[in-house]
Design an enzyme around this catalytic site. Structure first.
Site, PDB file in Angstrom:
ATOM      1  N   GLU A 143     -11.292  52.978  79.927  1.00 25.35           N
ATOM      2  CA  GLU A 143     -11.607  51.792  80.727  1.00 25.35           C
ATOM      3  C   GLU A 143     -11.551  52.065  82.227  1.00 25.35           C
ATOM      4  O   GLU A 143     -10.578  52.643  82.725  1.00 25.35           O
ATOM      5  CB  GLU A 143     -10.661  50.637  80.383  1.00 25.35           C
ATOM      6  CG  GLU A 143     -10.980  49.362  81.167  1.00 25.35           C
ATOM      7  CD  GLU A 143     -10.290  48.121  80.655  1.00 25.35           C
ATOM      8  OE1 GLU A 143     -10.482  47.046  81.267  1.00 25.35           O
ATOM      9  OE2 GLU A 143      -9.552  48.209  79.654  1.00 25.35           O
TER      10      GLU A 143
ATOM     11  N   LYS B 282      -5.111  48.617  68.079  1.00 24.24           N
ATOM     12  CA  LYS B 282      -5.316  49.339  69.341  1.00 24.24           C
ATOM     13  C   LYS B 282      -4.049  49.273  70.171  1.00 24.24           C
ATOM     14  O   LYS B 282      -3.433  48.213  70.292  1.00 24.24           O
ATOM     15  CB  LYS B 282      -6.496  48.775  70.137  1.00 24.24           C
ATOM     16  CG  LYS B 282      -6.763  49.537  71.449  1.00 24.24           C
ATOM     17  CD  LYS B 282      -8.110  49.190  72.048  1.00 24.24           C
ATOM     18  CE  LYS B 282      -8.133  47.827  72.687  1.00 24.24           C
ATOM     19  NZ  LYS B 282      -7.185  47.714  73.866  1.00 24.24           N
TER      20      LYS B 282
ATOM     21  N   GLU C 134      -2.285  50.548  73.932  1.00 27.66           N
ATOM     22  CA  GLU C 134      -2.547  51.027  75.287  1.00 27.66           C
ATOM     23  C   GLU C 134      -1.542  52.095  75.707  1.00 27.66           C
ATOM     24  O   GLU C 134      -0.352  51.998  75.403  1.00 27.66           O
ATOM     25  CB  GLU C 134      -2.482  49.868  76.285  1.00 27.66           C
ATOM     26  CG  GLU C 134      -3.603  48.856  76.146  1.00 27.66           C
ATOM     27  CD  GLU C 134      -3.553  47.798  77.239  1.00 27.66           C
ATOM     28  OE1 GLU C 134      -2.767  47.959  78.199  1.00 27.66           O
ATOM     29  OE2 GLU C 134      -4.299  46.817  77.139  1.00 27.66           O
TER      30      GLU C 134
END
EC number: 2.1.2.11
Length: 257
Positions: free
Chosen positions: A185, A116, A118
């Site tokens: 998020e 993952k 960001e």
């Protein structure tokens, strides 16, 4: 479970459920809870290692803990949850070549099936594209990105029209680059819903409402093990107090024996 299976989940309108894990025990519990995805998140820097942010976490740390989590899995390989590992701060912001090297080490050294990453800045886009071309599946992450907190803080994202347009654009870019899913998020629920409707890849929400294709939570937050709870995670038990009280009962009883 493979990254491509999550896309099938979205096509079948099947909810994706994910939890974080940081060691063999938390990995085993997550698997036994029948989650679809286990994320070895950089949140372990705070949950497990006692740091104040995710930034101090190293490549060696994440590899060590990913291997520990995978050792907790006991089901047949094809029945195990998808294991995804965060790329720590400065392991992918350091140029394409280094990012491929570091992501490659994660995939080679652990049982993780994806990483993952960001953000969606132009430099990050190049890294994501290169990783995917090299055969490393990538999960995107936009909205609140904890590794950028020194610049952006930890506040809710997508509050202004300008911010909303940027997040929607970033989501579209990540899909076009080839990400198999995206974490959304701490953003408005309706913004997350619009993104979910516009993408063919699944969105995994954390503090982004109920319209995402899936939900992920930091397990320690969900179990009430942390002193500081994020505003978007309501604990299902007050685990820290419960465990403390039970252990204190045992300590007191042993002292009387």
């Amino acid at each position: 479970m493979l990254p491509s299976d999550l896309v099938k989940y979205k096509e079948q309108s099947q909810k994706i459920i994910a939890l974080t894990a940081w060691d063999s025990i938390s990995g085993s519990i997550a698997e036994q809870a029948n989650v679809d995805l286990v994320l070895v998140g950089d949140s372990l820097a705070m949950v497990c290692l006692g740091y104040k942010s995710t930034l101090p976490l190293t490549l060696e740390n994440i590899i060590y803990h990913t291997n520990a989590v995978s050792r907790g899995f006991k089901k047949k390989i094809e029945e195990q949850p998808l294991l995804v590992t965060d790329m720590p701060f400065l392991t992918y912001q350091c140029g394409e070549d280094k990012a491929v090297e570091y992501a490659g080490k994660i995939i080679q050294s652990t049982y993780a099936k994806a990483v993952k990453v960001e953000g969606a800045e132009p430099e990050i886009q190049k890294v994501i594209s290169r990783l995917i071309r090299m055969g490393i599946p990538v999960m995107g992450h936009i909205g609140l990105t904890p590794q950028s907190y020194l610049n952006l803080g930890l506040k809710k994202q997508g509050e202004s029209l300008e911010s909303q347009e940027k997040i929607k654009k970033d989501a579209s870019i990540l899909e076009k680059l080839g990400c198999f899913s995206i974490v959304l998020e701490h953003m408005p629920e309706l913004l997350a819903k619009e993104i979910q409707n516009n993408l063919t890849i699944p969105t995994i929400g954390i503090g982004a409402g109920n319209f995402c294709d899936g939900q992920v939570r930091v397990t320690a937050d969900l179990l009430g093990l942390n002193d500081d709870q994020p505003p978007f995670c309501q604990p299902i038990i007050q685990g820290k107090h419960l465990f403390k009280d039970k252990l204190k009962e045992w300590v007191d009883s042993e002292r009387l024996n």
